[in-house]
Scaffold this active site. Structure first.
Site: not given
Length: 327
Positions: A129, A174, A177, A197
């Site tokens: 992010a 992310g 991900e 995270e």
């Protein structure tokens, strides 16, 4: 009964996928701006023998994402390149918007046979992010943004054709991900990856808690997430997080080149059959064996009436290479 219900549901799903793959609108020549990628990250998207059409999905930063539809013998391969060098390819509002548009276009295009997701920035795949942007968001904005990012990654995972993530650099949070949503992951030995995270007192919010255990097993996934550990390409391959780990080259694009090789292996196969195989695997892995076998039967039924199946039989009889058209 469960198998019967699953079979009925999958028959409908197969019909939707089969129909979608045959009803894409024709893309006019003006739809894509023809150009070659030129920039500081020239090592990725190396020169290819064939021409390519490219589209920049523009909003605030016009070069954040560059999508190339390869031509010639590589026709059917789409390369999606993330290009935010100053932000280490961090996931911003703008990038989510542009990637959503790109994924939507790819999904509707029945000519696409495989997709490579990579980076145009040397040494980085995606740092996760965009925390600088996140810090400026009001608390009420965070939830909706994460929901949009999760929806994007879900759509990436739901693309009907094979997807390959080429990790030539760090894939964190992310970024990993996104890679986990792809069917196949290829990494350079030196690439770093992890769901980190918990270092920020949060958890993966775009599917990581669900996809990582399905890929490497529950125990390994818990250990990596609890500790926020980062692993290199070699360790990732040992864990099964990536399918291939390759020695990095001087240009820094070894994983991309290996992904391109894989896409070229997929290209000659029957495109409808490949899509149905993906659907059968993805749906079947989530249910019991009996229901999974019913899903396979439903997907197999979709390839029987195709022209490609007849072409495959004819080519075998005539001892030549089949020419599949996705029909």
């Amino acid at each position: 009964m469960a198998a019967l219900v699953g079979r009925r549901a999958l028959l409908q799903a197969c019909r939707v996928h089969f129909t979608d793959s045959h009803c894409a609108s024709k893309l006019g020549s003006s739809y894509f701006a023809s150009r070659r990628y030129v920039g500081s990250a020239k090592s990725v998207f190396p020169p290819v023998r064939f021409g390519a059409s490219a589209r920049q999905y523009s909003s605030e930063a016009k070069d954040d994402l560059i999508v190339r539809y390869l031509d010639g013998e590589d026709h059917g391969i789409v390369v999606v390149g993330i290009n935010r060098p100053k932000a280490k390819n961090a996931i911003s509002k703008n990038l989510v918007k542009m990637m959503s548009e790109a994924v939507g276009d790819i999904k509707k295009n029945n000519k696409v046979r495989s997709v490579i997701l990579c980076s145009l920035v040397p040494g980085i795949f995606c740092a996760g992010a965009d925390l600088k942007e996140r810090a400026k968001m009001h608390q009420s904005e965070v939830g909706p943004f994460v929901s949009k990012a999760r929806a994007l990654i879900t759509e990436l995972g739901n693309l009907p054709m094979p997807t390959i993530a080429a990790l030539d650099g760090a894939a964190l949070g992310g970024g990993l991900e996104m890679a986990l949503a792809c069917d196949i992951r290829v990494a350079s030995n030196s690439a770093k990856m992890g769901l980190v995270e918990t270092k920020l007192a949060i958890i993966p919010g775009a599917g990581g808690t669900q996809r990582l255990p399905r890929v490497i097993g529950v125990s390994h996934a818990k250990e990596l997430m609890y500790t926020a550990r980062v692993v290199d390409g070699i360790e990732a391959c040992r864990l099964g997080l990536v399918s291939h780990s390759v020695e990095q080259n001087k240009n820094g694009d070894a994983a991309y080149l290996r992904a391109l090789e894989l896409a070229r292996e997929i290209n000659p196969q029957g495109p409808i059959a490949v899509r149905m195989a993906k659907l059968a695997i993805n749906q079947g892995i989530e249910v019991d064996l009996a229901t999974g076998l019913a899903i396979e039967e439903a997907c197999y039924a979709q390839v029987i009436p195709t022209k490609d199946r007849l072409e495959g039989l004819a080519a075998f009889k005539e001892k030549r290479h089949p020419q599949y058209k996705g029909e």
